[in-house]
Motif scaffolding. Sequence first.
Motif, PDB file in Angstrom:
ATOM      1  N   VAL A  75       0.816  -1.210   0.000  1.00  8.60           N
ATOM      2  CA  VAL A  75       0.000   0.000   0.000  1.00  8.60           C
ATOM      3  C   VAL A  75       0.857   1.271   0.000  1.00  8.60           C
ATOM      4  CG1 VAL A  75      -1.726   1.289   1.319  1.00  8.60           C
ATOM      5  CG2 VAL A  75      -1.900  -1.177   1.158  1.00  8.60           C
ATOM      6  N   GLY A  76       1.948   1.241   0.753  1.00 12.46           N
ATOM      7  CA  GLY A  76       2.746   2.454   0.917  1.00 12.46           C
ATOM      8  C   GLY A  76       3.975   2.555   0.045  1.00 12.46           C
ATOM      9  N   GLY A  77       4.317   1.484  -0.664  1.00 16.75           N
ATOM     10  CA  GLY A  77       5.480   1.531  -1.539  1.00 16.75           C
ATOM     11  C   GLY A  77       6.735   0.961  -0.911  1.00 16.75           C
TER      12      GLY A  77
ATOM     13  N   ARG B 201      -0.659   9.699   1.317  1.00 13.74           N
ATOM     14  CA  ARG B 201      -0.940  11.131   1.246  1.00 13.74           C
ATOM     15  C   ARG B 201      -2.126  11.421   2.153  1.00 13.74           C
ATOM     16  NH1 ARG B 201      -5.273  12.647  -2.307  1.00 13.74           N
ATOM     17  NH2 ARG B 201      -6.082  10.824  -3.350  1.00 13.74           N
ATOM     18  N   VAL B 202      -2.369  12.668   2.427  1.00  7.33           N
ATOM     19  CA  VAL B 202      -3.503  13.055   3.260  1.00  7.33           C
ATOM     20  C   VAL B 202      -4.781  12.553   2.598  1.00  7.33           C
ATOM     21  CG1 VAL B 202      -4.799  14.989   4.217  1.00  7.33           C
ATOM     22  CG2 VAL B 202      -2.301  15.059   4.182  1.00  7.33           C
ATOM     23  N   GLY B 203      -5.546  11.790   3.319  1.00 13.76           N
ATOM     24  CA  GLY B 203      -6.809  11.281   2.803  1.00 13.76           C
ATOM     25  C   GLY B 203      -6.713   9.947   2.085  1.00 13.76           C
ATOM     26  N   GLY B 204      -5.533   9.359   2.004  1.00 14.97           N
ATOM     27  CA  GLY B 204      -5.432   8.058   1.330  1.00 14.97           C
ATOM     28  C   GLY B 204      -4.055   7.778   0.775  1.00 14.97           C
ATOM     29  N   PHE B 205      -4.039   7.306  -0.468  1.00 14.73           N
ATOM     30  CA  PHE B 205      -2.803   6.891  -1.112  1.00 14.73           C
ATOM     31  C   PHE B 205      -2.754   7.446  -2.524  1.00 14.73           C
ATOM     32  CE2 PHE B 205      -4.254   3.722   1.888  1.00 14.73           C
ATOM     33  CZ  PHE B 205      -3.158   3.632   2.723  1.00 14.73           C
TER      34      PHE B 205
END
Length: 85
Positions: A51-53, A62-66
């Motif tokens: 999900v995060g790399g 990022r703010v609010g998600g990915f």
Amino acid sequence: MTTSTTPATWRPEAFTAAVGDGVVEMARDHRGAVERGPARKQAGNAVLELVGGRAIRPVNVRVGGFYRAPAPEDLRALDLTVERT
């Protein structure tokens, strides 16, 4: 001026006496839980990598998600990894 990160009252022997020997002591009574710990850590790292790399300090968040959603087939493979732990 230099500052010490160790408090003047820090005594390792007092900490060990209060907490015990940690994992070694816990393993005597809860061996299964101790053995599952590293597997769960690896599964958590796999989730964050997908999900995060990357597992440490993800770059895709990022703010609010990915920035990018994982592919469905990658999520299915991850589901199997997490279920085994």
